[in-house]
Design a protein around this motif. Structure first.
Motif, mmCIF file in Angstrom:
data_model
loop_
_atom_site.group_PDB
_atom_site.id
_atom_site.type_symbol
_atom_site.label_atom_id
_atom_site.label_comp_id
_atom_site.label_asym_id
_atom_site.label_seq_id
_atom_site.Cartn_x
_atom_site.Cartn_y
_atom_site.Cartn_z
ATOM 1 N N LEU A 129 -41.034 -21.674 -49.032
ATOM 2 C CA LEU A 129 -39.745 -21.967 -48.835
ATOM 3 C C LEU A 129 -39.350 -22.545 -50.020
ATOM 4 O O LEU A 129 -38.489 -23.128 -50.154
ATOM 5 C CB LEU A 129 -39.915 -23.135 -47.780
ATOM 6 C CG LEU A 129 -40.071 -22.968 -46.442
ATOM 7 C CD1 LEU A 129 -40.332 -24.006 -45.354
ATOM 8 C CD2 LEU A 129 -39.344 -21.196 -45.517
ATOM 9 N N ASN A 130 -40.422 -22.844 -51.503
ATOM 10 C CA ASN A 130 -39.402 -23.860 -51.928
ATOM 11 C C ASN A 130 -39.497 -22.307 -53.350
ATOM 12 O O ASN A 130 -38.583 -23.017 -54.814
ATOM 13 C CB ASN A 130 -40.399 -24.716 -52.443
ATOM 14 C CG ASN A 130 -39.478 -25.707 -51.945
ATOM 15 O OD1 ASN A 130 -38.336 -25.667 -51.141
ATOM 16 N ND2 ASN A 130 -40.455 -26.997 -51.768
ATOM 17 N N GLY A 131 -40.253 -20.983 -53.181
ATOM 18 C CA GLY A 131 -40.159 -20.078 -54.178
ATOM 19 C C GLY A 131 -41.150 -20.457 -55.507
ATOM 20 O O GLY A 131 -41.426 -20.112 -56.156
ATOM 21 N N GLU A 132 -42.595 -21.190 -54.612
ATOM 22 C CA GLU A 132 -43.588 -21.654 -55.678
ATOM 23 C C GLU A 132 -45.151 -21.320 -55.267
ATOM 24 O O GLU A 132 -46.329 -21.223 -56.152
ATOM 25 C CB GLU A 132 -43.699 -23.728 -56.252
ATOM 26 C CG GLU A 132 -42.203 -24.224 -56.116
ATOM 27 C CD GLU A 132 -42.124 -25.594 -55.877
ATOM 28 O OE1 GLU A 132 -43.459 -25.390 -55.272
ATOM 29 O OE2 GLU A 132 -41.581 -26.315 -56.334
ATOM 30 N N TYR A 133 -44.237 -20.324 -54.074
ATOM 31 C CA TYR A 133 -45.891 -20.078 -53.715
ATOM 32 C C TYR A 133 -47.036 -18.599 -54.721
ATOM 33 O O TYR A 133 -47.820 -18.241 -54.785
ATOM 34 C CB TYR A 133 -45.764 -19.312 -52.633
ATOM 35 C CG TYR A 133 -47.133 -18.844 -51.489
ATOM 36 C CD1 TYR A 133 -47.770 -19.313 -51.079
ATOM 37 C CD2 TYR A 133 -47.711 -17.881 -51.730
ATOM 38 C CE1 TYR A 133 -49.538 -18.832 -50.944
ATOM 39 C CE2 TYR A 133 -49.054 -16.732 -51.348
ATOM 40 C CZ TYR A 133 -49.483 -18.342 -50.647
ATOM 41 O OH TYR A 133 -50.901 -17.797 -50.150
ATOM 42 N N ALA A 134 -46.127 -17.661 -55.115
ATOM 43 C CA ALA A 134 -46.771 -16.386 -55.703
ATOM 44 C C ALA A 134 -47.253 -17.150 -57.554
ATOM 45 O O ALA A 134 -47.229 -17.784 -57.704
ATOM 46 C CB ALA A 134 -45.396 -16.006 -56.203
#
Length: 299
Positions: A270-275
């Motif tokens: 959700l914070n755009g830090e997964y990829a």
């Protein structure tokens, strides 16, 4: 949520209500049902439908490896059936018993030309061709469904599944992405009171998991805001082929995987830090658990 006459249309028309999309597999991923379904429902019906009592020990070993403990884990039941027979054909113990296995020629030909490998499409093919090989496979598959309906019930979702779905409510559009028949999916999700937490339940009647994601999500959401959660390489391939994100539920470590998702991976997504490095580490751990070589060859 039953599959409509045009299942692809239902996927295309699934409305986007949030910026994020999450696809969740069901058997073996959200629910601890893989072992009981294959060991108690699929495999006994293979032995019975194809008269394999003389080699039942090897049928069980091959089918369990294909469906539960290998890189084939989670594939559609019909390719899984032919792959099981391929492994049996290669077993010296089966050859030593001079046991002649059915060739499954009609099933193999149907698999090559059909994308929606389900009982309804197979039933149409049987009526059209009158192929006894296909008729036998359809009877086996229907018997599997009947056994699942009789035996598999009151199985709760893994710990942290409900919490994760509730956390995603209001933030992401969530859809069940599965190769299981819709009827069984709807029963399991409803009896556990979590069906209302997903926008749609897509099963084998809606096509492949890759098609589910492509039609319901790709083009509607940013690719880095689409996540597939699954317990099998087919789930991972469906995600990566669509250039979207994948989070694995590790076979045998499901409770730990869901807790990690809820506490760590979900906030990162959700914070755009997964990829990137984080997802790569999840996939590397997952792939190491599912070998390509069966244990009887490794030993």
């Amino acid at each position: 949520m039953s599959a409509p006459s045009d299942p692809h249309l239902a996927l295309r028309q699934l409305p986007r209500r949030h910026d994020f999309f999450v696809g969740v597999d069901s058997d073996g991923c959200a629910f601890d049902t893989m072992e009981v379904k294959h060991k108690e429902c699929f495999i006994p019906n293979i032995v019975n439908s194809y008269d394999l009592a003389a080699i039942s020990k090897y049928v069980r070993e091959a089918a369990e490896f294909v469906n539960l403990y290998s890189h084939w884990r989670g594939i559609n039941r019909f390719p899984a059936l032919t792959t099981t027979f391929d492994l049996l054909l290669d077993r010296p113990e089966v050859s030593a018993r001079r046991f002649k296995l059915p060739a499954l020629t009609g099933v193999r030909d149907w698999i090559r030309r059909e994308t929606k490998l389900s009982n309804p499409t197979l039933k149409v093919e049987v009526a059209k061709t009158n192929d006894p090989d296909l008729a036998r496979a359809l009877k086996w598959s229907e018997d599997v469904n009947a056994t699942v309906g009789q035996m598999v019930h009151d199985v709760p979702p893994f710990p942290y599944v409900r919490q994760s779905l509730e956390c995603l409510a209001g933030k992401a559009d969530v859809m069940v992405v599965s190769a299981t028949p819709v009827e069984a999916l709807e029963r399991e999700w409803r009896e556990n009171a979590i069906a209302q937490l997903v926008a749609m339940i897509a099963g084998q009647e809606h096509g492949s998991k890759k098609e589910h994601l492509a039609l319901a999500a790709v083009g509607k959401y940013d690719l880095d805001k689409i996540l597939m959660i699954g317990d099998a390489p087919g789930d991972m391939n469906a995600a990566l082929d669509n250039r979207v994100l994948f989070y694995p539920i590790d076979p045998g470590r499901e409770d730990e995987s869901w807790q990690r998702f809820f506490e760590e991976a979900l906030p990162k997504f959700l914070n755009g830090e997964y990829a990137g490095a984080y997802m790569d580490a999840q996939i590397a751990r997952f792939e190491a658990l599912l070998p390509r070589t069966p244990p009887w060859k490794r030993s």
